[in-house]
Design an enzyme around this catalytic site. Structure first.
Site, PDB file in Angstrom:
ATOM      1  N   LEU A 103      -2.619  52.865  35.500  1.00  0.00           N
ATOM      2  CA  LEU A 103      -1.904  52.391  37.122  1.00  0.00           C
ATOM      3  C   LEU A 103      -2.057  50.441  36.758  1.00  0.00           C
ATOM      4  O   LEU A 103      -3.256  50.231  36.668  1.00  0.00           O
ATOM      5  CB  LEU A 103      -2.852  53.354  38.413  1.00  0.00           C
ATOM      6  CG  LEU A 103      -2.527  54.984  37.990  1.00  0.00           C
ATOM      7  CD1 LEU A 103      -3.236  55.138  39.804  1.00  0.00           C
ATOM      8  CD2 LEU A 103      -1.333  55.646  38.395  1.00  0.00           C
ATOM      9  N   ASP A 104      -0.719  50.328  38.181  1.00  0.00           N
ATOM     10  CA  ASP A 104      -1.206  49.204  38.031  1.00  0.00           C
ATOM     11  C   ASP A 104      -1.791  48.315  39.068  1.00  0.00           C
ATOM     12  O   ASP A 104      -2.474  49.341  39.799  1.00  0.00           O
ATOM     13  CB  ASP A 104       0.186  48.799  38.419  1.00  0.00           C
ATOM     14  CG  ASP A 104       1.630  49.215  37.548  1.00  0.00           C
ATOM     15  OD1 ASP A 104       1.397  49.382  35.776  1.00  0.00           O
ATOM     16  OD2 ASP A 104       2.790  49.287  37.638  1.00  0.00           O
ATOM     17  N   LYS A 105      -1.519  47.560  38.890  1.00  0.00           N
ATOM     18  CA  LYS A 105      -3.433  46.919  39.627  1.00  0.00           C
ATOM     19  C   LYS A 105      -2.915  46.974  41.300  1.00  0.00           C
ATOM     20  O   LYS A 105      -4.131  47.726  42.099  1.00  0.00           O
ATOM     21  CB  LYS A 105      -3.633  45.872  39.737  1.00  0.00           C
ATOM     22  CG  LYS A 105      -4.560  44.833  40.420  1.00  0.00           C
ATOM     23  CD  LYS A 105      -4.972  43.250  39.863  1.00  0.00           C
ATOM     24  CE  LYS A 105      -5.392  42.413  40.314  1.00  0.00           C
ATOM     25  NZ  LYS A 105      -5.405  41.018  40.371  1.00  0.00           N
ATOM     26  N   HIS A 189       4.985  50.482  34.184  1.00  0.00           N
ATOM     27  CA  HIS A 189       5.724  49.774  35.594  1.00  0.00           C
ATOM     28  C   HIS A 189       7.084  51.105  35.251  1.00  0.00           C
ATOM     29  O   HIS A 189       7.976  50.880  35.967  1.00  0.00           O
ATOM     30  CB  HIS A 189       5.842  48.303  35.352  1.00  0.00           C
ATOM     31  CG  HIS A 189       4.353  47.275  35.413  1.00  0.00           C
ATOM     32  ND1 HIS A 189       3.440  47.599  36.038  1.00  0.00           N
ATOM     33  CD2 HIS A 189       4.843  46.285  35.145  1.00  0.00           C
ATOM     34  CE1 HIS A 189       3.170  46.761  36.087  1.00  0.00           C
ATOM     35  NE2 HIS A 189       3.546  45.505  35.764  1.00  0.00           N
ATOM     36  N   LYS A 192       8.271  51.640  39.608  1.00  0.00           N
ATOM     37  CA  LYS A 192       8.867  49.805  39.535  1.00  0.00           C
ATOM     38  C   LYS A 192      10.307  49.979  38.808  1.00  0.00           C
ATOM     39  O   LYS A 192      11.609  49.871  39.405  1.00  0.00           O
ATOM     40  CB  LYS A 192       7.604  49.351  39.208  1.00  0.00           C
ATOM     41  CG  LYS A 192       6.530  49.075  40.479  1.00  0.00           C
ATOM     42  CD  LYS A 192       5.445  48.745  40.123  1.00  0.00           C
ATOM     43  CE  LYS A 192       4.739  48.502  40.750  1.00  0.00           C
ATOM     44  NZ  LYS A 192       3.614  48.032  40.399  1.00  0.00           N
TER      45      LYS A 192
END
Ligand code: URA
Length: 238
Positions: A103-105, A189, A192
């Site tokens: 998962l992204d930050k 990502h 997004k």
């Protein structure tokens, strides 16, 4: 059969030397008998081991569900940022778990961690079509055209054509939209970038489901728990 000192050392009871000292002190019991030879071979799946009277919870693999918080990276090591592994108790860190996918930050929510490489491989392979469900907040109005585009397969900025994805609109007005997105891949990502291709931005992203498992709503952000045997079984059946 495995050496007792190796088993206990892998479970975080200290180095082999330290385990040897524990055994010498009479602190280790196997099936009710005090064992002074830490090199003894035992079957950890069958034997009941106690250290200082406490029963050892033997398992080779661990499976954890975390509610990942914002600002933490899904990696085992990072030079600058706190990692999801840093959030684990030492008793879980000794298993050397790693995140299943990333998962992204700034993405929060359901993250599974394990040291079971085989299960990890299966769960991240797009071949197995494991659904990942995200709750997202978007800066603009999301409409039917977006739903259709997601269904057809969005083409990302690098030319990659995504597999069909399900987009559900929970709320949409001029202030922005709240949506649910289901994807089966895990490109960098991805969610997004899918919205970017529709000229919209994700302002909040939370994973709420991974395959058959829903995010445990009892977990606070940064909290985690071991999966139950039943949950592990369900995951392995995918
Ligand atoms: N898609 C994203 O864009 N980010 C994530 O962290 C997960 C899916």
């Amino acid at each position: 059969m495995e050496r007792l000192d190796k088993v206990l050392s892998n479970l975080g009871y200290g180095t082999r030397k330290e385990v040897k000292a524990l055994a010498k002190d009479g602190a280790i019991e196997v099936d009710g008998s005090i064992i002074k030879d830490s090199g003894m071979k035992i079957d950890p799946n069958i034997c009941k081991i106690r250290v200082s009277g406490e029963l050892v919870n033997y398992r080779k693999y661990i499976y954890l569900m975390m509610n990942k918080p914002d600002g933490v990276v899904s990696a085992t090591f990072d030079n600058y940022d706190e990692t999801v592994i840093d959030l684990l108790e030492p008793e879980h860190q000794v298993f050397n778990p790693f995140p299943i996918g990333r998962l992204d930050k700034d993405t929060v929510g359901l993250l599974l961690l394990t040291n079971d490489g085989e299960l990890n491989h299966r769960l991240i392979s797009p071949k197995w079509h494991v659904d990942k469900v995200y709750y997202a907040e978007i800066d603009k109005v999301v409409d039917e055209k977006d739903i259709e585009a997601f269904e057809k397969g969005i083409t990302l900025d690098d030319g990659y054509k995504c597999m069909p994805a399900k987009l559900e609109i929970l709320q949409a007005d001029s202030d922005g939209s709240k949506v649910k997105v289901t994807i089966q891949e895990g490109k960098f990502h991805q969610v997004k970038r899918m919205f970017q291709s529709r000229d919209k931005s994700v302002v909040y992203l939370k994973r709420i489901k991974f395959g058959p498992l829903d995010l445990d709503t009892n977990l606070i952000e940064g909290g985690y728990r071991e999966l139950s045997e039943k949950e592990v079984e369900i995951l392995k059946k995918i």
